[in-house]
Design an enzyme around this catalytic site. Structure first.
Site, PDB file in Angstrom:
ATOM      1  N   CYS A   2     -54.634  -8.156  16.663  1.00  0.00           N
ATOM      2  CA  CYS A   2     -55.526  -9.408  16.223  1.00  0.00           C
ATOM      3  C   CYS A   2     -56.899  -9.301  16.089  1.00  0.00           C
ATOM      4  O   CYS A   2     -57.250  -8.522  17.004  1.00  0.00           O
ATOM      5  CB  CYS A   2     -54.979 -10.971  16.718  1.00  0.00           C
ATOM      6  SG  CYS A   2     -53.179 -11.201  16.955  1.00  0.00           S
ATOM      7  N   ARG A  27     -56.474  -4.065  13.161  1.00  0.00           N
ATOM      8  CA  ARG A  27     -56.140  -4.572  14.414  1.00  0.00           C
ATOM      9  C   ARG A  27     -54.856  -5.451  14.315  1.00  0.00           C
ATOM     10  O   ARG A  27     -54.116  -6.121  15.244  1.00  0.00           O
ATOM     11  CB  ARG A  27     -57.187  -5.266  15.127  1.00  0.00           C
ATOM     12  CG  ARG A  27     -58.251  -4.331  15.506  1.00  0.00           C
ATOM     13  CD  ARG A  27     -59.464  -5.055  16.164  1.00  0.00           C
ATOM     14  NE  ARG A  27     -58.737  -5.584  17.495  1.00  0.00           N
ATOM     15  CZ  ARG A  27     -58.909  -4.664  18.731  1.00  0.00           C
ATOM     16  NH1 ARG A  27     -59.529  -3.520  18.611  1.00  0.00           N
ATOM     17  NH2 ARG A  27     -58.447  -4.990  19.810  1.00  0.00           N
ATOM     18  N   TRP A  73     -51.598 -10.795  14.232  1.00  0.00           N
ATOM     19  CA  TRP A  73     -50.683  -9.621  14.388  1.00  0.00           C
ATOM     20  C   TRP A  73     -49.489 -10.654  15.070  1.00  0.00           C
ATOM     21  O   TRP A  73     -49.693 -10.697  16.376  1.00  0.00           O
ATOM     22  CB  TRP A  73     -50.977  -8.407  15.043  1.00  0.00           C
ATOM     23  CG  TRP A  73     -49.879  -7.486  14.962  1.00  0.00           C
ATOM     24  CD1 TRP A  73     -49.185  -6.868  16.197  1.00  0.00           C
ATOM     25  CD2 TRP A  73     -49.502  -6.898  13.878  1.00  0.00           C
ATOM     26  NE1 TRP A  73     -48.076  -5.770  15.482  1.00  0.00           N
ATOM     27  CE2 TRP A  73     -48.536  -5.810  14.355  1.00  0.00           C
ATOM     28  CE3 TRP A  73     -49.798  -6.798  12.392  1.00  0.00           C
ATOM     29  CZ2 TRP A  73     -47.971  -4.762  13.348  1.00  0.00           C
ATOM     30  CZ3 TRP A  73     -49.377  -6.028  11.525  1.00  0.00           C
ATOM     31  CH2 TRP A  73     -48.108  -5.034  11.964  1.00  0.00           C
ATOM     32  N   ASN A 102     -56.625 -14.559  20.308  1.00  0.00           N
ATOM     33  CA  ASN A 102     -55.902 -13.182  20.653  1.00  0.00           C
ATOM     34  C   ASN A 102     -55.355 -13.158  21.979  1.00  0.00           C
ATOM     35  O   ASN A 102     -55.854 -13.691  22.924  1.00  0.00           O
ATOM     36  CB  ASN A 102     -56.778 -11.948  20.596  1.00  0.00           C
ATOM     37  CG  ASN A 102     -57.393 -11.735  19.286  1.00  0.00           C
ATOM     38  OD1 ASN A 102     -57.080 -12.242  18.319  1.00  0.00           O
ATOM     39  ND2 ASN A 102     -58.316 -10.747  19.196  1.00  0.00           N
ATOM     40  N   GLY A 103     -54.116 -12.519  22.131  1.00  0.00           N
ATOM     41  CA  GLY A 103     -53.295 -12.532  23.325  1.00  0.00           C
ATOM     42  C   GLY A 103     -52.237 -13.518  23.311  1.00  0.00           C
ATOM     43  O   GLY A 103     -51.545 -13.926  22.310  1.00  0.00           O
ATOM     44  N   GLU A 483     -46.216  14.954  19.228  1.00  0.00           N
ATOM     45  CA  GLU A 483     -47.194  14.209  18.459  1.00  0.00           C
ATOM     46  C   GLU A 483     -47.199  14.641  16.932  1.00  0.00           C
ATOM     47  O   GLU A 483     -47.273  13.436  16.101  1.00  0.00           O
ATOM     48  CB  GLU A 483     -48.378  14.874  18.919  1.00  0.00           C
ATOM     49  CG  GLU A 483     -49.634  14.532  18.146  1.00  0.00           C
ATOM     50  CD  GLU A 483     -49.870  12.833  18.005  1.00  0.00           C
ATOM     51  OE1 GLU A 483     -49.269  12.147  18.640  1.00  0.00           O
ATOM     52  OE2 GLU A 483     -50.878  12.649  17.125  1.00  0.00           O
ATOM     53  N   LYS A 487     -46.821  11.276  14.421  1.00  0.00           N
ATOM     54  CA  LYS A 487     -47.796  11.036  13.228  1.00  0.00           C
ATOM     55  C   LYS A 487     -46.938  10.778  11.805  1.00  0.00           C
ATOM     56  O   LYS A 487     -47.352  10.004  11.318  1.00  0.00           O
ATOM     57  CB  LYS A 487     -48.741  12.334  12.960  1.00  0.00           C
ATOM     58  CG  LYS A 487     -50.088  12.222  14.009  1.00  0.00           C
ATOM     59  CD  LYS A 487     -50.958  11.237  13.657  1.00  0.00           C
ATOM     60  CE  LYS A 487     -50.952  10.248  14.814  1.00  0.00           C
ATOM     61  NZ  LYS A 487     -51.571  10.250  15.893  1.00  0.00           N
ATOM     62  N   GLU A 490     -44.896   7.535  11.801  1.00  0.00           N
ATOM     63  CA  GLU A 490     -45.565   6.472  11.708  1.00  0.00           C
ATOM     64  C   GLU A 490     -46.398   6.042  10.400  1.00  0.00           C
ATOM     65  O   GLU A 490     -46.394   5.020   9.935  1.00  0.00           O
ATOM     66  CB  GLU A 490     -47.327   6.929  12.736  1.00  0.00           C
ATOM     67  CG  GLU A 490     -47.068   6.324  14.126  1.00  0.00           C
ATOM     68  CD  GLU A 490     -48.538   6.552  14.390  1.00  0.00           C
ATOM     69  OE1 GLU A 490     -48.932   5.513  14.904  1.00  0.00           O
ATOM     70  OE2 GLU A 490     -48.941   7.722  14.611  1.00  0.00           O
ATOM     71  N   HIS A 506     -28.156  22.913  21.990  1.00  0.00           N
ATOM     72  CA  HIS A 506     -27.115  21.802  22.937  1.00  0.00           C
ATOM     73  C   HIS A 506     -26.647  20.725  22.072  1.00  0.00           C
ATOM     74  O   HIS A 506     -26.631  19.621  22.865  1.00  0.00           O
ATOM     75  CB  HIS A 506     -27.855  21.575  24.103  1.00  0.00           C
ATOM     76  CG  HIS A 506     -28.207  22.818  24.859  1.00  0.00           C
ATOM     77  ND1 HIS A 506     -27.247  23.700  25.726  1.00  0.00           N
ATOM     78  CD2 HIS A 506     -29.459  23.694  25.186  1.00  0.00           C
ATOM     79  CE1 HIS A 506     -27.464  24.623  26.140  1.00  0.00           C
ATOM     80  NE2 HIS A 506     -29.087  24.604  26.068  1.00  0.00           N
ATOM     81  N   LYS A 608     -53.509  -1.303  15.427  1.00  0.00           N
ATOM     82  CA  LYS A 608     -54.531  -0.354  16.170  1.00  0.00           C
ATOM     83  C   LYS A 608     -54.326  -0.480  17.897  1.00  0.00           C
ATOM     84  O   LYS A 608     -53.815   0.508  18.468  1.00  0.00           O
ATOM     85  CB  LYS A 608     -55.953  -0.375  15.780  1.00  0.00           C
ATOM     86  CG  LYS A 608     -56.648   0.690  16.479  1.00  0.00           C
ATOM     87  CD  LYS A 608     -56.149   1.985  15.857  1.00  0.00           C
ATOM     88  CE  LYS A 608     -57.207   3.024  16.520  1.00  0.00           C
ATOM     89  NZ  LYS A 608     -56.566   4.511  16.586  1.00  0.00           N
TER      90      LYS A 608
HETATM   91  C1  F6R Z   1     -50.565   6.781  17.350  1.00  0.00           C
HETATM   92  C2  F6R Z   1     -51.088   5.986  17.895  1.00  0.00           C
HETATM   93  C3  F6R Z   1     -50.477   5.086  19.400  1.00  0.00           C
HETATM   94  C4  F6R Z   1     -51.446   5.150  20.234  1.00  0.00           C
HETATM   95  C5  F6R Z   1     -50.721   4.424  21.335  1.00  0.00           C
HETATM   96  C6  F6R Z   1     -51.804   4.087  22.574  1.00  0.00           C
HETATM   97  O1  F6R Z   1     -50.988   7.654  16.108  1.00  0.00           O
HETATM   98  O2  F6R Z   1     -52.334   5.533  17.598  1.00  0.00           O
HETATM   99  O3  F6R Z   1     -49.121   5.633  19.531  1.00  0.00           O
HETATM  100  O4  F6R Z   1     -51.793   6.481  20.774  1.00  0.00           O
HETATM  101  O5  F6R Z   1     -50.682   2.995  20.893  1.00  0.00           O
HETATM  102  O6  F6R Z   1     -53.180   3.540  22.113  1.00  0.00           O
HETATM  103  P1  F6R Z   1     -54.368   3.722  23.003  1.00  0.00           P
HETATM  104  O7  F6R Z   1     -54.761   5.363  22.962  1.00  0.00           O
HETATM  105  O8  F6R Z   1     -55.262   2.964  22.379  1.00  0.00           O
HETATM  106  O9  F6R Z   1     -54.057   3.465  24.384  1.00  0.00           O
END
Ligand code: F6R
Length: 613
Positions: A2, A27, A73, A102-103, A483, A487, A490, A506, A608
């Site tokens: 948000c 966000r 959000w 927000n929150g 990772e 990616k 996502e 396994h 984000k």
């Molecule tokens: C993946 C991604 C998320 C963040 C996770 C932690 O590309 O961006 O998995 O890594 O939500 O976010 P931060 O680093 O802001 O604590």
């Protein structure tokens, strides 16, 4: 999650609010809205969908020089027009108060019940709406007083901005656990949950602390504690380049941020390498050599990609400092009543510095007397403030939901930490210097990987056709695989599963077929032969392979097969290789998503910063 923006000044508020919301959209982007104080009362426009939908539907006559906006959000209630913010105390035309929030208000259900019993009609499913009513019902004489009284009744986290028809010259904002800043302009002022929203107007800001209330008019602002005693906060000028918040010539922020990695990596290393003693200088850790030497264990906590890079970091600490180290998902940590040890160094890793699970893990550690340092990108963020010390990442603002440059700098932060820990123990000066040389080579080598984008794009388009993929690696390569899968899933929405290469036989080998490609991480190291043997097992089951590897790795009779592709990354010191092996996986995910026509910077169901549990 948000975003909030507010404006009070001589200009029309709505265009400024809408532009600010566009810059906050990463966000949260399921609905958006604005409210302005107009001569006849409060005017509100809000709807489900993107900010551009809101902008298109905004009435022509939407005049007002004081206003608040929000991009949402959903947490309480579906993403629809009614649940979108701002929330008011009465229907259009009669509203006296509008609130954006927000929150999460934890006692919203009890407050809703209480308000309903008092005859208040609640129209949305949100927790925020109760705030609008509590403010409207307050008997205090000032808007600051009304907001303070309302906040005293709620439990939970908030960043809020409020306008009221009886106080048409101001916005009152408050923060508790959800970031909020006041921006200072020329006879105009701003409120925002993130600098991105207002950076084109001002970089002179005051960061509110938890428990603080700000009263903002066109000519200035005053800050208070919740009991309305003054906190006399002043604004400071932030050293940021507004262009850093624009995608520029790039088609998306993710593309821009991937290509910023060499420069960002240089920033992370600048001034921190000591070639003479083969070590790193991390003054922000606030630990002297004796304290550093006393550490017996390192425990890394992060979420999502930050957790996976934390696993890479744990590997670095074990290899370079020979201190037992592991990484754990911060989202799980506090729920198992963790044992906090006095000689363990806890490390919280987070781009945003706002991720609630990581923040709560930090608080749990501190509550039990542990020492915790942060690897954080956003300066002054909640996690950075909560830690005993830390290493800022200097990646610059990261806007795309999929983390790239911040992740690379997290890896570098761990490398610096491991170097410093190692050099007060048994890591030799020669090894320290070897790693420093390696770190200095990394930015140019990342550039070399990025230069392969054209070839990787073609490969990614083929991978995008698969419904399901494996990403595999061993030891240093396993977090790279995790990772890479993260990616890929996502932003391409394909099922991508990471496994230790050694674990394939396994169980998961049963799924390998012509339709299920495997992206295998095969660096030139002590495990190359074992890795290549596993590739043969996959190829024998007709599984297509993409092998991310070094030039000198011999794939034997797999070379040249039409269903085996090779992606070659430059070699660095073996401990630092994981980050170079990660970069092509970003490009694969990016181009797969682009090929599939997805909104790269705003993937479905994700936002984000995850500021709610
Ligand atoms: C993946 C991604 C998320 C963040 C996770 C932690 O590309 O961006 O998995 O890594 O939500 O976010 P931060 O680093 O802001 O604590």
């Amino acid at each position: 999650m948000c975003g909030i923006v507010g404006y009070v000044g001589a200009q029309q508020a709505a265009p400024i609010l809408v532009e600010g919301l566009t810059r906050l959209e990463h966000r949260g982007y399921d609905s958006a809205g604005v409210a302005v104080l107009a001569s006849g009362g409060i005017r509100v426009a809000k709807r489900a969908g993107r900010v551009r939908d809101l902008a298109e539907g905004l009435p022509k006559r939407f005049a007002g020089k004081v206003g608040i906006g929000h991009t949402r959000w959903a947490t309480h209630g579906a993403a629809n027009d009614v649940n979108a913010h701002p929330h008011t105390d009465a229907p259009a035309g009669q509203a006296r108060v509008a609130v954006v929030h927000n929150g999460i208000i934890d006692n919203a259900a009890a407050l809703r019940h209480r308000l309903t019993e008092q005859g208040v009609e609640l129209v949305s499913d949100t927790d925020t709406e109760v705030l609008a009513h509590l403010i409207a019902l307050s008997g205090a004489d000032t808007l600051e007083g009304k907001v303070s009284e309302a906040l005293a009744a709620i439990e939970g986290t908030y960043g809020i901005a409020v306008v009221h028809v009886d106080f048409p010259d101001r916005i009152v904002a408050a923060r508790n656990g959800s970031p909020l800043i006041v921006g200072v302009g020329e006879r105009e002022m701003f409120v925002a949950s993130d600098l991105a929203a207002i950076v084109r107007h001002t970089t002179t800001v005051a960061l509110l602390d938890d428990g603080e209330i700000a009263s903002v008019t066109a000519t200035g602002f005053t800050t208070y504690r919740q009991d309305l005693t003054s906190t006399a906060k002043t604004a400071t000028v932030l050293d940021v380049d507004p262009a850093a918040y624009d995608a520029g010539e790039h088609e998306s922020f993710m593309s821009k941020e991937m290509h910023e990695q060499p420069a960002a990596a240089e920033r992370a290393l600048r001034g921190r390498l000591d070639e003479r003693f083969g070590t790193a200088h991390l003054g922000g850790l606030n630990m002297d050599a004796r304290e550093t030497r006393a550490i017996r264990r390192v425990k890394i906590l992060g979420c999502g990609s930050a957790y996976y890079v934390g696993q890479m970091g744990a590997g670095l600490v074990e290899e370079l400092a020979r201190i037992p180290a592991d990484a754990e998902a911060a989202s799980e940590f506090r729920y198992r009543n963790p044992i906090i040890e006095p000689d363990t160094l806890y490390v919280a890793v987070s781009q945003s510095g706002e991720t609630i699970d990581t923040l709560l893990a930090v608080q749990e550690i501190r509550r039990k007397g542990g020492r915790v340092v942060g690897l954080v990108n956003v300066v002054g963020s909640a996690i950075a403030r909560e830690c005993d010390g830390g290493i800022y990442l200097h990646a610059g603002p990261e806007v795309a939901v999929a983390s790239t440059k911040a992740l690379t700098n997290m890896f570098l932060g761990f490398a610096l930490l491991a170097l410093q820990l190692g050099r007060v123990r048994d890591l030799s000066i020669a090894d320290g210097r070897r790693l420093i040389d390696g770190l200095n080579r990394l930015p140019a080598q990342i550039e070399e990987v990025l230069a392969q984008e054209g070839a990787l794009a073609g490969l990614a388009e083929r991978l995008a056709e698969a419904e399901s993929l494996f990403f595999v690696g061993r030891v240093r390569g396993f977090p790279v695989a995790r990772e890479g899968a993260q990616k890929f899933k996502e932003i391409s929405y394909r099922h991508a599963e990471a496994y230790q290469t050694s674990e394939l036989k396994h169980g998961p080998l049963a799924l390998i077929s012509e339709a299920v490609p495997t992206v295998a991480i095969v660096p030139a190291d002590e495990l190359t032969d074992r890795n290549v043997a596993a590739l043969h097992e996959i190829a024998a089951r007709r599984g297509p392979l993409v092998v991310v590897t070094h030039a000198d790795v011999d794939l034997g009779d797999l070379e040249g097969r039409p269903d085996v592709e090779r992606v070659v990354v430059p070699r660095n010191e073996r401990e630092l290789d994981p980050i170079l092996l990660t970069v092509p996986l970003q490009l694969l995910a990016y181009h797969a998503a682009l090929h599939l026509g997805h909104d790269i910077d705003k993937p479905r169901n994700l936002a984000k910063s995850v500021t709610v549990e």
